[in-house]
Design a protein around this motif. Structure first.
Motif, short mmCIF file in Angstrom:
data_model
loop_
_atom_site.label_atom_id
_atom_site.label_comp_id
_atom_site.label_asym_id
_atom_site.label_seq_id
_atom_site.Cartn_x
_atom_site.Cartn_y
_atom_site.Cartn_z
N VAL A 112 -53.94 77.50 -19.58
CA VAL A 112 -53.25 78.51 -19.08
C VAL A 112 -53.86 79.51 -18.10
O VAL A 112 -55.09 79.74 -18.24
CB VAL A 112 -52.63 79.38 -20.23
CG1 VAL A 112 -51.92 80.46 -19.77
CG2 VAL A 112 -51.96 78.62 -21.19
N LYS A 170 -48.00 83.33 -16.00
CA LYS A 170 -48.80 82.48 -16.57
C LYS A 170 -47.98 81.04 -16.42
O LYS A 170 -46.95 80.92 -16.46
CB LYS A 170 -49.10 82.82 -18.06
CG LYS A 170 -49.67 84.19 -18.24
CD LYS A 170 -51.13 84.15 -17.80
CE LYS A 170 -52.04 85.37 -18.28
NZ LYS A 170 -53.28 85.40 -17.76
N TYR A 198 -49.14 76.76 -17.36
CA TYR A 198 -50.03 75.54 -17.83
C TYR A 198 -50.43 74.82 -16.51
O TYR A 198 -49.58 74.29 -15.79
CB TYR A 198 -49.13 74.63 -18.72
CG TYR A 198 -48.89 75.21 -19.97
CD1 TYR A 198 -49.83 75.45 -20.92
CD2 TYR A 198 -47.48 75.52 -20.37
CE1 TYR A 198 -49.59 75.87 -22.29
CE2 TYR A 198 -47.12 75.86 -21.69
CZ TYR A 198 -48.37 76.25 -22.44
OH TYR A 198 -48.12 76.62 -23.87
N LEU A 233 -45.15 79.19 -18.33
CA LEU A 233 -44.93 79.50 -19.55
C LEU A 233 -43.38 80.20 -20.06
O LEU A 233 -43.04 80.18 -20.99
CB LEU A 233 -46.02 80.31 -20.10
CG LEU A 233 -47.02 79.64 -20.93
CD1 LEU A 233 -47.90 78.87 -19.57
CD2 LEU A 233 -47.92 80.65 -21.59
N ILE A 237 -41.27 76.97 -20.32
CA ILE A 237 -41.83 76.00 -21.42
C ILE A 237 -43.05 76.79 -22.13
O ILE A 237 -44.15 76.47 -21.69
CB ILE A 237 -42.46 74.62 -20.82
CG1 ILE A 237 -41.21 73.97 -19.73
CG2 ILE A 237 -42.58 73.74 -22.15
CD1 ILE A 237 -39.84 73.59 -20.63
N PRO A 238 -42.62 77.54 -23.10
CA PRO A 238 -43.91 78.47 -23.61
C PRO A 238 -44.79 77.67 -24.42
O PRO A 238 -45.93 78.41 -24.88
CB PRO A 238 -43.01 79.50 -24.51
CG PRO A 238 -41.87 78.80 -24.79
CD PRO A 238 -41.43 78.02 -23.61
N GLU A 239 -44.52 76.50 -24.62
CA GLU A 239 -45.33 75.65 -25.88
C GLU A 239 -45.38 74.15 -25.30
O GLU A 239 -44.21 73.65 -25.30
CB GLU A 239 -44.88 75.71 -27.27
CG GLU A 239 -45.87 75.25 -28.05
CD GLU A 239 -45.36 75.21 -29.72
OE1 GLU A 239 -45.98 74.54 -30.55
OE2 GLU A 239 -44.19 76.29 -29.81
N ILE A 240 -46.45 73.62 -25.15
CA ILE A 240 -46.66 72.17 -24.92
C ILE A 240 -47.83 71.88 -25.84
O ILE A 240 -48.77 71.86 -25.76
CB ILE A 240 -46.95 71.81 -23.51
CG1 ILE A 240 -45.93 72.14 -22.64
CG2 ILE A 240 -47.35 70.35 -23.41
CD1 ILE A 240 -46.34 72.40 -20.95
N PRO A 241 -47.40 70.95 -26.88
CA PRO A 241 -48.52 70.37 -27.60
C PRO A 241 -49.51 69.35 -27.00
O PRO A 241 -48.79 68.50 -26.29
CB PRO A 241 -47.67 69.45 -28.76
CG PRO A 241 -45.87 70.03 -28.77
CD PRO A 241 -46.07 70.60 -27.34
N GLU A 242 -50.64 69.38 -27.25
CA GLU A 242 -51.47 68.53 -26.62
C GLU A 242 -51.16 67.02 -26.95
O GLU A 242 -51.48 66.02 -26.14
CB GLU A 242 -53.05 68.85 -26.99
CG GLU A 242 -53.87 68.01 -26.12
CD GLU A 242 -55.49 68.51 -26.63
OE1 GLU A 242 -56.18 67.67 -26.52
OE2 GLU A 242 -55.70 69.92 -26.81
N TYR A 251 -40.31 65.45 -23.72
CA TYR A 251 -40.53 66.70 -24.53
C TYR A 251 -39.84 67.97 -23.97
O TYR A 251 -38.98 68.75 -24.63
CB TYR A 251 -41.83 67.08 -24.63
CG TYR A 251 -42.35 68.27 -25.40
CD1 TYR A 251 -42.17 68.57 -26.73
CD2 TYR A 251 -42.57 69.22 -24.50
CE1 TYR A 251 -42.45 69.80 -27.34
CE2 TYR A 251 -42.87 70.66 -24.97
CZ TYR A 251 -42.65 70.91 -26.44
OH TYR A 251 -43.14 72.30 -27.12
N PHE A 283 -37.05 70.21 -25.66
CA PHE A 283 -37.47 71.50 -25.98
C PHE A 283 -36.48 72.48 -25.55
O PHE A 283 -35.85 73.74 -25.84
CB PHE A 283 -38.95 71.98 -25.59
CG PHE A 283 -39.22 73.26 -25.61
CD1 PHE A 283 -40.25 73.42 -26.82
CD2 PHE A 283 -38.94 74.37 -24.82
CE1 PHE A 283 -40.39 74.98 -27.05
CE2 PHE A 283 -39.29 75.78 -25.20
CZ PHE A 283 -40.03 75.77 -26.20
#
Length: 246
Positions: A112, A130, A132, A154, A157-162, A173, A177
């Protein structure tokens, strides 16, 4: 005697082809001269020239007058079309090519950071917000073919799994999402050359041609969710001409 020459021509071709496929010679590097090959196999230059002509025809090497013969490609990978005007072309690299070949990713950077003015302008956000920053090598049938950099806010898309970046489809995704469809993308395609750092990541020689694609991709509510740059091997990818009618 004719059969022996024919056998030698094929033997030379297959040996050089296998050396190229084994990356003994990288793309852009020269292969031994016809004189050296003829001496090694104890054949005439005519026999060697026939083997070279076949390798040229198959797209593995090119002859540059006064300099020698150089490797054009070192895989049996087919040529792939970018921006093919089909709906899949804006759904991400994985979904565009997964029906044709095995698509995998090597994750280099996932962090981030604060958006600079250039990135913020393309994403319609304020500088300093912020985002990614994601950098990956994309592979087709285990062959590295491009380097991809994504800048994703963010706020969208506040969350992205690795695991998605390593093993899944990022764009699938994002659609799941947000519960929205990916609608459109604006692209700029430029010709460039790979520098030493990028060439090393793709296992090719520096200075080889690149297709650099800068793109802003949006959801169906016109929200820009990705400002991306991809550095594509020009020996593997081609860009489809747009059909324009008056």
């Amino acid at each position: 005697m004719l059969l022996e020459k024919q056998h030698k021509y094929l033997e030379i071709k297959e040996k050089l082809k296998n050396d190229i496929l084994a990356h003994k010679y990288l793309i852009g590097e020269s292969i031994p001269s016809e004189r050296d090959i003829a001496r090694e196999y104890q054949v005439t230059r005519v026999t060697v020239q026939k083997a070279m002509a076949s390798l040229v025809q198959d797209g593995f090497i090119e002859r540059i007058h006064g300099k020698g013969m150089f490797v054009l490609k070192n895989t049996d990978t087919s040529i792939y079309i970018l921006n093919n005007e089909k709906s899949d072309s804006i759904l991400g690299f994985s979904r565009e090519f997964q029906s044709k070949v095995k698509v995998t990713s090597q994750l280099l950077t996932f962090e981030v950071i604060d958006a600079d003015h250039r990135v913020a302008r393309h994403l319609d956000i304020a500088p300093g917000e912020k985002i990614y920053f994601i950098r990956r090598i994309r592979l087709l049938d285990d062959i590295p073919v491009l380097i991809e950099e994504s800048n994703i806010p963010l706020s969208v898309i506040p969350e992205i799994p690795e695991t998605v970046l390593r093993h899944g489809s990022l764009y699938r995704y994002i659609e799941d999402f947000t519960h929205r469809k990916i609608k459109d993308a604006d692209s700029i395609i430029e010709a460039a050359l790979f520098d030493e750092q990028m060439a090393a990541l793709l296992n090719i020689a520096p200075g080889l041609p690149m297709l650099k694609i800068t793109e802003v991709t949006r959801l169906d509510n016109k929200t820009a969710f990705n400002f991306s740059l991809s550095y594509n091997r020009a020996d593997i990818f081609r860009v489809k001409n747009m059909r324009i009618e008056r």
